[in-house]
Design an enzyme around this catalytic site. Structure first.
Site, PDB file in Angstrom:
ATOM      1  N   LYS A  18       4.407   2.388  14.442  1.00 11.73           N
ATOM      2  CA  LYS A  18       3.583   2.359  13.231  1.00 11.73           C
ATOM      3  C   LYS A  18       2.973   3.737  12.963  1.00 11.73           C
ATOM      4  CE  LYS A  18      -0.839   0.648  11.561  1.00 11.73           C
ATOM      5  NZ  LYS A  18      -0.426  -0.134  10.397  1.00 11.73           N
ATOM      6  N   GLU A 493     -13.657  -8.060   1.304  1.00  7.97           N
ATOM      7  CA  GLU A 493     -13.263  -8.343   2.699  1.00  7.97           C
ATOM      8  C   GLU A 493     -13.254  -7.114   3.604  1.00  7.97           C
ATOM      9  OE1 GLU A 493      -9.669 -10.756   2.903  1.00  7.97           O
ATOM     10  OE2 GLU A 493     -10.297 -11.966   1.204  1.00  7.97           O
ATOM     11  N   HIS A 703       3.104  -4.815  -2.316  1.00 11.83           N
ATOM     12  CA  HIS A 703       3.733  -4.237  -1.131  1.00 11.83           C
ATOM     13  C   HIS A 703       4.390  -2.905  -1.425  1.00 11.83           C
ATOM     14  CE1 HIS A 703       3.058  -8.242   0.543  1.00 11.83           C
ATOM     15  NE2 HIS A 703       3.044  -7.622   1.697  1.00 11.83           N
TER      16      HIS A 703
END
Ligand code: 39S
Ligand code: ZN
Length: 765
Positions: A18, A493, A703
């Site tokens: 990642k 959030e 995305h």
């Protein structure tokens, strides 16, 4: 007796994949450094497997994104809009197919669709094929990796997605083509597969693993014929190359006899999910074939009961002999976290119950060693002690929770009035315009948000300072949404690390890891909590930030929760009680939260259930039972509120068609769904079913870094309003915006509000 592994986590034990991939995308890491970083991961993985005593070690299980996309790139199946003219698909093209390209420099193209891999939380990029697709070898990755391992002295077993699974999971882009017609391309794709296999053989491969997990699904006659044809041709073309045909994630049932007739050298079966079928498999195994028995669960984190496994395998060995038996994990270990070694904070008692990928390798070799008559008494007695300790632990059972579950009544899973009555009350109360705008819940989790949370976790920041930081983020988000003129706001959030982990951390019966990452898609990983005991909510979990956000605005603030099925599905679950029971416990905890939000003045409450579809059993005959308890769990969590409290739900990246009546049965007042990548195709289900409640079809593909233009979104909404009642439509992105940056979200949401306004002014059509 040999040991076999189907696939190993590619992310690296500290998420090296990642980190280097994202740095490369940002232009901060040169390509050569990225390639060096992933080479180091592969080497570490191969050596670890060799040192663990694994005989058949996979290669080509590494991937920059996912192995379906790798297969498309290997076969040269690149959608036309990417204007590929080269002979090889390079890394940047692979990333463009997966992520789309942003307008500005170069052409702007939408990414290929992404969907879930079987019933996992792992996604793949859907191949886009057409009758004009010209398959040919367009990549060297599978060959390069084989050579790379060979140079390290390891003769690996290259892994490919089998041709019938590959085509079955693809989509045809020709006008009027059906999904099934992808299989018509089999005669075109097979010669390329054969060429790939020949090249691997020439490079020195002895075994190749072809994954055909569709063998555990309900198969059409065409798929069955496809399997027979494909493997007959492969056998004929490469008679000497040994082929392991792998099925996993379920039992073979009615496909068993045909599957075991395929002319390959070895079969892999999932003896965890299909435990009851093992005897039938052994009975059907032709005498000259090898059986790889997937006895160690690749989909969960519990230690295997080795004594039990050995006993089962002794019986198999008795029937087929040690030479024809391989021991393996049930499926690729990419669905399991990497290693327990780095879990230092986890409670020692609970840690002793667990096995991640690395530990599973040693379970495989211990089982094989025991069956080969080697002395593994010490390992077995330690394993026995762990299994006993877990089953007897007082941490697992909470009589209060069990009693509450048993006392649930039918009226607890029904709203007070039917939708039409609630709808009227809610329209009067909320006074929203036509095409009301909202977002799914999360806003960008910037580097600052994450590093601040990391400081809190490391003890470098006080809770009070962290809370003030979050408060500022919430204020900023509210101001931005008011400036864009969004109708139903969210708090953003910022306090949440993940939509499941955040709740898991606050519920009893859950435990969580520091480094237990599992790939979800591309460079995005999740750290699923695990449920070891009865679930209870000691305190409100989200009320504080929702209430705070509401205090900052006169507009309606939406509270966001993760639904019971999704919490279950995205956690590692206990294996000592039915999933339905665990879900019911979670639903009751969430019901308390919903009621507390309502009492605190939050009257729009979204309960996300993106995982309902992925939890669907792989065989149709098992659907009804699952859908019953899944729907009931959602209703149990959402039915405690007044008629004029508006319940939303959200779903994404799945086929809705098959479960549309169950989605309607959830009886949410509003549902938002992902539709933009598929150009509103997914709405078809809602139309033919005449979905009665309100719908927000996503108009912004979150995305992709690409910013959609107002016109594009207007077009999508025009499409939507030709098929659905205008008064039922909401305008929102496909999904939460946590993975995006503010400089993408800001113009995109301005455009989105502009699109909604244009629709409002354009009048009914
Ligand atoms: N499943 C789950 N569980 N959750 C989902 O949201 C989804 N969505 C769909 C379907 N399945 C899901 C898939 N989509 C991410 C985004 C979308 C996904 C899945 C995952 C995602 O953004 N994942 C993050 C990532 O890969 C990790 C999220 C997380 O837990 O980057 N973050 C933690 C946090 O924010 C840890 C962050 C982190 O990496 O607290 N911290 C750094 C570190 O530990 C430190 C940061 C710093 O010091 O700067 O190294
Ligand atoms: Zn979503």
């Amino acid at each position: 007796m040999k040991t076999n592994n189907l696939g190993y986590p590619r992310i690296g034990e500290k998420r090296e994949l990642k980190k280097s991939t994202e740095a490369y995308w940002k232009g901060e890491l040169p390509a050569a450094d990225l390639l060096a970083a992933v080479k180091a991961i592969r080497r570490a993985n191969w050596e670890r497997q060799r040192n663990a005593g694994i005989d058949l070690i996979p290669s080509n299980d590494f991937s920059f994104y996912d192995q379906m996309l790798d297969m498309s790139c290997l076969l040269g199946a690149v959608p036309a809009r990417f204007e590929w003219s080269g002979s090889q698909v390079d890394l940047d093209l692979l990333f463009r197919i997966a992520r789309g390209t942003r307008g500005g420099k170069g052409a702007s193209s939408t990414a290929s669709e992404m969907t879930k891999w079987f019933d996992t939380n792992y996604h793949y990029i859907v191949p886009e094929l057409s009758s004009g697709t010209a398959f040919r070898i367009a990549g060297t990755k599978v060959f390069d990796e084989f050579k790379e391992a060979l140079e390290l002295g390891i003769r690996t077993k290259p892994v490919l997605i089998g041709p019938v699974t590959y085509l079955s999971l693809s989509k045809m882009t020709d006008a009027g083509a059906s999904a099934a017609s992808c299989l018509d391309l089999l005669p075109k794709v097979l010669p390329v597969y054969i060429e790939i296999l020949k090249r691997l053989q020439d490079l020195g491969a002895e075994w190749v693993q072809l994954d055909e997990p569709i063998a555990v699904l309900d198969l059409s006659p065409a798929q069955k014929q496809g399997l027979a044809k494909a493997y007959a041709e492969i056998r004929q073309a490469v008679p000497k190359l040994k082929i392991l045909l792998a099925s996993y994630f379920g039992d073979l049932r009615d496909n068993l006899a045909d599957f075991m007739k395929l002319p390959v050298d070895a079969f892999h079966v999932d003896a965890v999910r299909a435990g009851n079928e093992l005897d039938a498999v052994v009975a059907a195994l032709p005498v000259d074939k090898i059986l790889s028995v997937g006895i160690i669960d690749g989909r969960n984190i519990w230690k295997n009961n080795l004594a039990q496994s050995i006993k089962r395998l002794e019986s198999v060995r008795g029937k087929i002999g040690a030479d024809r038996l391989w021991i393996a994990p049930s499926c690729s270990l990419i669905h399991s976290p990497v290693t327990l070694r780095n879990e230092v904070r986890l409670n020692g008692e609970i840690k002793d119950w667990l096995a991640f990928a690395e530990e599973k390798l040693s379970e495989v070799s211990t089982v094989a060693a025991a069956l080969s008559g080697k002395d593994v008494a010490a390992a077995l007695s330690a394993n026995h002690a762990s299994c006993e300790a877990r089953s007897k632990s007082p941490r697992i059972h909470n009589p209060k929770v069990k009693a509450r579950c048993a006392a649930v009544r039918p009226e607890d899973i029904r709203r007070q009035s039917v939708f039409s009555v609630r709808d009227e009350k809610q329209r009067q109360k909320f006074c929203l315009p036509d095409f009301p705008t909202t977002t799914i819940g999360s806003f960008p989790q910037t580097a600052e948000v994450r590093s601040t949370r990391a400081k809190l976790k490391k003890g470098e920041m006080s809770q009070a300072d962290y809370d003030s930081f979050i408060a500022i983020q919430v204020q900023d988000a509210v101001r931005r949404q008011e400036a864009w003129d969004i109708d139903v706001l969210v708090h953003g959030e910022f306090e949440r690390n993940d939509m499941v982990e955040y709740f898991g951390e606050q519920l009893s019966g859950f435990a969580f890891t520091e480094n237990g990452w599992v790939q979800s898609y591309g460079s995005r990983y999740v750290k699923p909590p695990f449920i070891f005991g009865d679930v209870e909510r000691p305190n409100p979990m989200t009320v504080r930030w929702s209430q705070y956000a509401q205090s900052l605005t006169k507009r309606h603030m939406k509270g966001m929760l993760t639904g019971p099925v999704t919490v279950l599905q995205w956690s590692f679950v206990r294996d000592d009680q039915p999933r339905s029971e665990t879900t019911k416990q979670i639903a009751l905890a969430l019901r308390d939260e919903v009621n507390d939000l309502e009492a605190a003045g939050i009257h729009v409450i979204q309960i996300d259930e993106p995982a309902v579809r992925e939890g669907l059993p792989l065989r149709r005959t098992d659907w009804a039972a699952y859908l019953r308890w899944a729907v009931d769990a959602f209703r149990l969590s959402s039915s405690g509120v007044a008629d004029d409290t508006q319940i939303h739900t959200h779903m994404c990246y799945c086929e809705f068609n098959d479960i549309i009546d169950s989605i309607a049965e959830l009886d949410a007042d509003v549902i938002s769904i992902e539709t933009s990548r598929s150009n509103m195709e997914l709405l078809g289900a809602f139309v033919s079913f005449k979905y009665p409640n309100q719908i927000g079809p996503g108009v912004y593909d979150i995305h992709s870094p690409r910013v959609p233009a107002t016109d594009e979104m207007v077009n999508l909404l025009h499409k939507a309003q030709t098929v659905l009642p205008r008064r039922n439509l909401w305008v929102n992105p496909d999904c939460g915006l946590k993975t995006r940056t503010w400089d993408e979200v800001d113009p995109a949401l301005k455009n989105l509000v502009a699109a909604a306004k244009e629709l409002r002014h354009s009048g009914a059509r």
